[in-house]
Scaffold this motif. Structure first.
Motif, PDB file in Angstrom:
ATOM      1  N   ILE A 278      49.412 -44.374  37.216  1.00 54.19           N
ATOM      2  CA  ILE A 278      50.436 -44.995  38.221  1.00 54.19           C
ATOM      3  C   ILE A 278      51.416 -45.852  37.490  1.00 54.19           C
ATOM      4  O   ILE A 278      51.495 -46.480  36.776  1.00 54.19           O
ATOM      5  N   ARG A 279      52.735 -45.135  37.708  1.00 57.00           N
ATOM      6  CA  ARG A 279      53.941 -45.895  37.240  1.00 57.00           C
ATOM      7  C   ARG A 279      54.832 -46.403  38.429  1.00 57.00           C
ATOM      8  O   ARG A 279      55.278 -45.770  39.152  1.00 57.00           O
ATOM      9  N   GLY A 280      54.859 -47.572  38.186  1.00 54.29           N
ATOM     10  CA  GLY A 280      55.274 -48.489  39.379  1.00 54.29           C
ATOM     11  C   GLY A 280      56.864 -48.883  39.257  1.00 54.29           C
ATOM     12  O   GLY A 280      56.968 -49.336  38.149  1.00 54.29           O
ATOM     13  N   TYR A 281      57.609 -48.898  40.208  1.00 47.81           N
ATOM     14  CA  TYR A 281      59.049 -49.613  40.168  1.00 47.81           C
ATOM     15  C   TYR A 281      58.716 -50.827  41.176  1.00 47.81           C
ATOM     16  O   TYR A 281      58.508 -50.669  42.385  1.00 47.81           O
ATOM     17  N   VAL A 282      58.970 -51.948  40.642  1.00 45.93           N
ATOM     18  CA  VAL A 282      58.459 -53.146  41.238  1.00 45.93           C
ATOM     19  C   VAL A 282      59.355 -54.132  41.409  1.00 45.93           C
ATOM     20  O   VAL A 282      59.638 -54.952  40.203  1.00 45.93           O
ATOM     21  N   GLY A 283      60.021 -54.170  42.450  1.00 46.04           N
ATOM     22  CA  GLY A 283      61.360 -55.261  42.338  1.00 46.04           C
ATOM     23  C   GLY A 283      62.233 -55.266  41.066  1.00 46.04           C
ATOM     24  O   GLY A 283      62.759 -56.282  40.677  1.00 46.04           O
ATOM     25  N   GLY A 284      62.467 -54.061  40.898  1.00 46.93           N
ATOM     26  CA  GLY A 284      63.504 -53.910  39.662  1.00 46.93           C
ATOM     27  C   GLY A 284      62.930 -54.003  38.452  1.00 46.93           C
ATOM     28  O   GLY A 284      63.763 -53.713  37.443  1.00 46.93           O
ATOM     29  N   ARG A 285      61.574 -54.048  38.447  1.00 49.82           N
ATOM     30  CA  ARG A 285      60.822 -53.893  37.012  1.00 49.82           C
ATOM     31  C   ARG A 285      60.087 -52.637  37.104  1.00 49.82           C
ATOM     32  O   ARG A 285      59.760 -51.884  37.935  1.00 49.82           O
ATOM     33  N   GLN A 286      59.346 -52.177  35.762  1.00 54.39           N
ATOM     34  CA  GLN A 286      58.651 -51.173  35.605  1.00 54.39           C
ATOM     35  C   GLN A 286      57.412 -51.648  35.065  1.00 54.39           C
ATOM     36  O   GLN A 286      57.334 -52.430  34.301  1.00 54.39           O
ATOM     37  N   VAL A 287      56.206 -51.152  35.594  1.00 54.51           N
ATOM     38  CA  VAL A 287      54.839 -51.296  35.169  1.00 54.51           C
ATOM     39  C   VAL A 287      54.212 -49.976  35.077  1.00 54.51           C
ATOM     40  O   VAL A 287      54.441 -49.172  36.026  1.00 54.51           O
ATOM     41  N   TYR A 288      53.213 -49.771  34.173  1.00 51.73           N
ATOM     42  CA  TYR A 288      52.307 -48.568  34.377  1.00 51.73           C
ATOM     43  C   TYR A 288      50.995 -48.950  34.381  1.00 51.73           C
ATOM     44  O   TYR A 288      50.470 -50.102  33.590  1.00 51.73           O
ATOM     45  N   LEU A 289      50.208 -48.173  34.969  1.00 54.12           N
ATOM     46  CA  LEU A 289      48.689 -48.578  34.984  1.00 54.12           C
ATOM     47  C   LEU A 289      47.867 -47.357  34.761  1.00 54.12           C
ATOM     48  O   LEU A 289      47.943 -46.141  35.396  1.00 54.12           O
ATOM     49  N   VAL A 290      46.998 -47.349  33.557  1.00 53.86           N
ATOM     50  CA  VAL A 290      46.541 -46.264  33.090  1.00 53.86           C
ATOM     51  C   VAL A 290      44.886 -46.310  33.169  1.00 53.86           C
ATOM     52  O   VAL A 290      44.407 -47.102  32.268  1.00 53.86           O
ATOM     53  N   PRO A 291      44.269 -45.784  33.930  1.00 57.24           N
ATOM     54  CA  PRO A 291      42.649 -45.875  34.297  1.00 57.24           C
ATOM     55  C   PRO A 291      42.023 -45.042  33.171  1.00 57.24           C
ATOM     56  O   PRO A 291      42.473 -43.722  32.973  1.00 57.24           O
ATOM     57  N   ARG A 292      40.988 -45.413  32.632  1.00 56.75           N
ATOM     58  CA  ARG A 292      40.016 -44.577  31.734  1.00 56.75           C
ATOM     59  C   ARG A 292      38.872 -44.681  32.414  1.00 56.75           C
ATOM     60  O   ARG A 292      38.300 -45.190  33.188  1.00 56.75           O
ATOM     61  N   SER A 293      37.970 -43.603  32.188  1.00 60.69           N
ATOM     62  CA  SER A 293      36.774 -43.158  32.579  1.00 60.69           C
ATOM     63  C   SER A 293      35.871 -44.297  32.330  1.00 60.69           C
ATOM     64  O   SER A 293      34.833 -44.642  33.033  1.00 60.69           O
ATOM     65  N   HIS A 294      35.832 -45.085  31.286  1.00 66.49           N
ATOM     66  CA  HIS A 294      34.922 -46.070  30.710  1.00 66.49           C
ATOM     67  C   HIS A 294      35.105 -47.419  31.300  1.00 66.49           C
ATOM     68  O   HIS A 294      34.719 -48.439  31.007  1.00 66.49           O
ATOM     69  N   GLY A 295      36.140 -47.336  32.510  1.00 62.27           N
ATOM     70  CA  GLY A 295      36.136 -48.730  33.312  1.00 62.27           C
ATOM     71  C   GLY A 295      37.350 -49.528  32.907  1.00 62.27           C
ATOM     72  O   GLY A 295      37.549 -50.601  33.432  1.00 62.27           O
ATOM     73  N   GLU A 296      38.068 -48.913  31.927  1.00 61.47           N
ATOM     74  CA  GLU A 296      39.221 -49.848  31.283  1.00 61.47           C
ATOM     75  C   GLU A 296      40.338 -49.385  32.364  1.00 61.47           C
ATOM     76  O   GLU A 296      40.637 -48.129  32.652  1.00 61.47           O
ATOM     77  N   VAL A 297      41.353 -50.328  32.428  1.00 62.55           N
ATOM     78  CA  VAL A 297      42.698 -50.126  32.977  1.00 62.55           C
ATOM     79  C   VAL A 297      43.690 -50.546  31.794  1.00 62.55           C
ATOM     80  O   VAL A 297      43.589 -51.763  31.509  1.00 62.55           O
ATOM     81  N   VAL A 298      44.709 -49.799  31.369  1.00 58.77           N
ATOM     82  CA  VAL A 298      45.726 -50.303  30.418  1.00 58.77           C
ATOM     83  C   VAL A 298      46.838 -50.718  31.364  1.00 58.77           C
ATOM     84  O   VAL A 298      47.259 -49.661  32.173  1.00 58.77           O
ATOM     85  N   VAL A 299      47.674 -51.672  31.308  1.00 58.84           N
ATOM     86  CA  VAL A 299      48.812 -52.310  31.973  1.00 58.84           C
ATOM     87  C   VAL A 299      49.659 -52.417  31.138  1.00 58.84           C
ATOM     88  O   VAL A 299      49.639 -53.282  29.877  1.00 58.84           O
ATOM     89  N   GLY A 300      50.958 -51.660  31.136  1.00 56.87           N
ATOM     90  CA  GLY A 300      51.799 -51.826  30.372  1.00 56.87           C
ATOM     91  C   GLY A 300      53.224 -51.746  30.896  1.00 56.87           C
ATOM     92  O   GLY A 300      53.402 -51.472  32.114  1.00 56.87           O
ATOM     93  N   ALA A 301      54.187 -51.863  30.111  1.00 62.62           N
ATOM     94  CA  ALA A 301      54.339 -52.652  28.861  1.00 62.62           C
ATOM     95  C   ALA A 301      55.707 -53.377  28.768  1.00 62.62           C
ATOM     96  O   ALA A 301      56.667 -53.090  29.491  1.00 62.62           O
TER      97      ALA A 301
END
Ligand code: GLY
Length: 366
Positions: free
Chosen positions: A229-252
């Motif tokens: 998920i690549r989000g545009y959030v109130g003028g900023r950007q964030v991405y959420l990357v789900p991994r199968s082993h339960g991890e989510v990377v949030v960046g950046a």
């Protein structure tokens, strides 16, 4: 220091290891020189393979290279997995680009129109269609898009697999920091040292700090969404990357700084934007905050080719925000260059010589 080799690669990140692997596969004697001083940008990287969602205005040649490299990723991953038995976490569910506010949606639609004008695969989705695909996203979304060809891989698994593949191919690993290239005994030296390439080559590579978070789903469950998920959030950007082993990377974060400080503000902003998009993330464990330094260049494009005035020195650096996606094409091209001693014509836009021709000067002010 080992015996003289055909090719010495300075840098043990994904790009350096993949080049070493490809060169060894062509029958060359290869060493990789890896500083013990911390990991490169890949350690913090989320591993998005995003030639479409990261196609930006004015970067057409870079976008074409991203597309070429992303197309090589499935075969590259399959080859590495079959050789090493390592699962790289390659996932092909695609990427959702989502806008939280109507202003964000204007931005998403404008960039999407540009990406579509290049013929890239991205199509608009209404908010309801986004939530059909990922029901745990907030109902406040205004709309967005699907980029089905933007995939992901786990960079830490990638490096582990490349370490095995290079070792099996006979590549010698030398744990040393190369401060003086003349001390390396090789016919050809490939500088693939990320931000460290600047001092070795004099090229304009600067560190661009990025902070990423690693969250873990409660009870070791898989994350509650499957797409990147690549989000545009109130003028900023964030991405959420789900991994199968339960991890989510949030960046950046994207910071013009070279320190490695984890800042409270970065954690707060990344978490706020992540939770705005997927409220359930507030319940996840904050397992890790990573800091990496992207090797940035003046035109945001990598530097690939023989270094002018330095016979026998080849450069593969400056991958900035695209090091993971550009790994296969970089490795193939640099191995070919090492074999033929000729810079491939299709890499001309990325030649190191472009910076000696266009030195940044002062700006006249009258
Ligand atoms: N390509 C993602 C980043 O640089 O943060």
């Amino acid at each position: 220091m080992g015996a003289r080799v055909d090719v010495a690669v300075i840098g043990g990140g994904p790009v350096g290891l993949a080049i070493a692997w490809r060169c060894a596969q062509q029958g060359q004697r290869v060493s990789v020189h890896q500083s013990a001083a911390g990991e490169g940008a890949w350690w913090a990287s989320a591993g998005m393979l995003a030639p479409v969602a990261e196609a930006n205005f004015g970067e057409g040649e870079l976008t074409a290279l991203l597309v070429r490299s992303a197309a090589r990723w499935p075969a590259f991953a399959a080859e590495l997995t079959s050789l090493t038995g390592h699962d790289l976490g390659y996932r092909s569910e695609g990427t959702l680009v989502v806008a939280l506010t109507s202003d964000d949606l204007v931005e998403v639609e404008r960039l999407m129109a540009y990406q579509q004008s290049l013929g890239l695969p991205i199509s608009a989705l209404r908010a309801s269609e986004l939530r059909e695909r990922e029901p745990t996203m907030t109902p406040r979304l205004r709309g967005g898009a699907l980029a089905p060809a933007d995939h992901q891989v786990d960079p830490r698994r990638l490096v582990a697999a490349l370490q095995v593949a290079t070792a099996r191919a006979g590549v010698e690993t030398v744990a040393e920091h190369v401060a003086d290239p003349s001390t390396v005994d090789a016919d050809i030296m490939v500088v693939a040292a990320g931000c460290g390439s600047a001092v070795l080559t004099g090229l304009p590579v600067r560190p661009v700090k990025g902070q990423t978070l690693r969250l873990k789903a409660p009870g070791g469950a898989p994350p509650e969404f499957r797409h990147v998920i690549r989000g545009y959030v109130g003028g900023r950007q964030v991405y959420l990357v789900p991994r199968s082993h339960g991890e989510v990377v949030v960046g950046a974060t994207v910071e013009e700084r070279s320190d490695s400080t984890v800042t409270a503000g970065a954690v707060m902003e990344l978490m706020r934007d992540a939770v705005d998009l997927v409220p359930g993330l507030a319940e996840y464990e904050l397992a890790e905050v990573g800091v990496g330094h992207r090797p940035g260049t003046p035109d945001n494009a990598p530097i690939l080719g023989q270094l002018p005035g330095r016979p026998g020195v080849v450069v593969a650096t400056g991958h900035y925000r695209h090091g993971i996606v550009l790994t296969p094409v970089t490795a193939d091209a640099i191995a070919e260059m090492v074999r033929t001693r000729v810079d491939p014509a299709d890499l001309a836009p990325f030649n190191p010589g472009r910076f000696s021709r266009q030195r940044e000067g002062t700006v006249a002010w009258s």
